[in-house]
Design an enzyme around this catalytic site. Structure first.
Site, short mmCIF file in Angstrom:
data_model
loop_
_atom_site.label_atom_id
_atom_site.label_comp_id
_atom_site.label_asym_id
_atom_site.label_seq_id
_atom_site.Cartn_x
_atom_site.Cartn_y
_atom_site.Cartn_z
N GLU A 219 0.93 -1.35 0.20
CA GLU A 219 -0.09 0.05 -0.02
C GLU A 219 0.83 1.22 -0.15
O GLU A 219 0.67 2.19 -0.76
CB GLU A 219 -1.10 0.06 1.15
CG GLU A 219 -1.61 -1.23 1.52
CD GLU A 219 -1.04 -2.35 2.41
OE1 GLU A 219 -1.74 -2.65 3.20
OE2 GLU A 219 0.00 -2.65 2.19
N ALA B 166 7.90 -36.80 -9.29
CA ALA B 166 8.16 -37.05 -10.82
C ALA B 166 8.08 -38.64 -11.16
O ALA B 166 8.76 -39.24 -10.46
CB ALA B 166 9.47 -36.66 -11.32
N ALA C 188 11.59 -44.58 -10.48
CA ALA C 188 12.93 -45.17 -10.86
C ALA C 188 12.67 -46.28 -11.61
O ALA C 188 11.71 -47.08 -11.84
CB ALA C 188 13.97 -45.48 -9.89
N ALA C 189 13.73 -46.56 -12.76
CA ALA C 189 13.78 -47.91 -13.48
C ALA C 189 13.92 -49.00 -12.51
O ALA C 189 14.38 -48.94 -11.40
CB ALA C 189 14.94 -47.73 -14.26
N SER D 34 17.13 -43.16 -11.58
CA SER D 34 16.03 -42.35 -11.77
C SER D 34 16.28 -41.19 -12.14
O SER D 34 15.45 -40.15 -12.13
CB SER D 34 15.55 -42.18 -10.23
OG SER D 34 16.43 -41.70 -9.36
N ARG E 206 10.74 -24.15 -6.83
CA ARG E 206 11.45 -24.29 -5.53
C ARG E 206 11.77 -22.80 -5.13
O ARG E 206 11.70 -22.33 -4.00
CB ARG E 206 12.81 -24.80 -5.88
CG ARG E 206 12.94 -26.39 -6.15
CD ARG E 206 14.25 -26.49 -6.72
NE ARG E 206 14.23 -28.07 -7.09
CZ ARG E 206 15.25 -28.47 -7.66
NH1 ARG E 206 16.37 -27.78 -8.39
NH2 ARG E 206 15.48 -29.70 -8.03
N ASP F 65 21.27 -39.26 -6.34
CA ASP F 65 21.19 -38.65 -7.45
C ASP F 65 22.09 -37.34 -7.26
O ASP F 65 22.28 -36.65 -8.21
CB ASP F 65 19.77 -38.07 -7.45
CG ASP F 65 18.79 -38.94 -7.91
OD1 ASP F 65 19.00 -39.98 -8.45
OD2 ASP F 65 17.44 -38.72 -7.55
N ALA G 80 6.07 -40.48 3.95
CA ALA G 80 6.05 -40.39 5.59
C ALA G 80 5.33 -38.90 5.65
O ALA G 80 4.37 -38.81 6.67
CB ALA G 80 7.36 -39.96 6.19
#
Length: 340
Positions: free
Chosen positions: A54, A155, A163-164, A169, A185, A201, A276
């Site tokens: 404001e 994802a 993951a495979a 992953s 993020r 990763d 979790a």
């Protein structure tokens, strides 16, 4: 659309420029309009300690504030903190009318509307309240419950795998989706992950690719888990502060959020830690980045979340579905907790 609603939508857009930058304060946008509904000036709250929205709009308008209407997303504050009360500035500026959307739930700052009315200023509230409540959902939840707003990012493949079968992953989604995650993020105060994700990763969990107008800004990285981590890992680089909580007690994470006055945290972790948070009903919204691929195997994106039958399922509702173009298009689905 009337001029007040149009101005409020502009105020919302302005406020969202500062998502993730204002904690412990809310995001707030303000627009000053004349009797014809034309915009005279506008402003938004950039960060804690800076001018409130404001006051920015009134300062830019100068004498044009006299007799004008101030449209602001949140009830103007009525207390002295790092800045003086906004209501005093509004009264002194000669504003004729104040239109706000959401009443300030902070008991320390509340009472602005009544003081404005007592000064002879017309006050209108509740304009586009659903839109404004949504845009400011993180701060509102933190203020009302003393808990941060928790977003969860996942994802997955079309068959819900993170993951495979061999455990790899990185990466399921496209570079365009990962850039979208970086923006997500940047709208949060902290990113929470687990030691398993860090070791598997070696992520940076940074916002280096994002320009938010503040080169020093970066959400804090919080790593949960007792395993020792090498300081050579990317998570400990100088792009952001990193804190390790050497257990997986979610209450410890929430205590840290309260201590640091964070409005919003983003959980960007593996199946166990993500599950979790979901199991304890602490997740307010989920962003699912979906790749058009099948991986098969047992590496599901979630494990036990406390659902044993359909009667105990976790209910969410769709908020948005966004297509992210790339060499292979991805979908981003946003869902929020639904009350049943």
């Amino acid at each position: 659309m009337n001029s007040m609603e149009s101005a409020m939508r502009r105020a919302v857009a302005l406020s969202e420029i500062a998502l993730g930058l204002t904690s412990p304060n809310p995001i707030v946008g303000a627009v000053l309009i004349n009797e014809s509904g034309e915009i005279i000036s506008e402003g938004f709250h950039k960060r804690s300690g800076s001018e409130h929205a404001e006051i920015v709009a009134l300062r830019i308008a100068g004498p044009q504030s006299i007799g004008a209407t101030l449209v602001v997303t949140l009830e103007p504050c009525n207390h002295s903190g790092k800045t003086p009360p906004c209501v005093d500035g509004i009264i002194n500026a000669g504003v004729k009318r104040v239109v706000y959307s959401v009443k300030d739930p902070n008991s320390i700052a509340a009472g602005g509307a009544e003081k404005l009315k007592a000064a002879g200023i017309e006050v209108i509230s509740g304009v586009l309240i659903n839109e404004v409540e949504f845009s400011n959902r993180a701060w509102l939840k933190k203020t009302r419950t003393n808990r941060p707003f928790v977003s969860l990012k996942m994802a997955t493949s079309l068959d819900g795998r993170s993951a495979a079968p061999d455990g790899t992953s990185k990466w399921i989604t496209t570079p365009q989706s990962r850039l979208d995650v970086a923006y997500l993020r940047s709208e949060c105060d902290a990113i929470v992950t687990g030691t398993g994700t860090v070791l598997a990763d070696n992520p940076k969990l940074s916002v280096r690719e994002v320009n938010r107008g503040d080169a020093k800004f970066a959400p804090v990285r919080v790593v949960m888990g007792a395993r020792e981590l090498s300081k050579e890992l990317h998570i400990f680089n100088d792009e952001a502060e990193t804190i390790q909580i050497k257990n997986r007690d979610i209450e410890n994470c929430l205590d840290l959020a309260e201590e640091r006055s964070w409005n919003r945290i983003l959980v960007e972790a593996g199946p166990k830690l993500s599950s979790a948070f979901l199991k304890t009903d602490l997740v307010d919204e989920v962003f699912i980045y979906l790749a058009p691929t099948f991986l098969g195997g047992s590496n599901t994106a979630l494990t036990d979340i406390g659902v044993e039958n359909l009667a105990s399922q976790k209910h969410f509702e769709f908020i948005d579905i966004k297509r992210i173009p790339g060499e292979t298009d991805n979908l981003r689905m946003q869902v929020m907790v639904k009350s049943i």
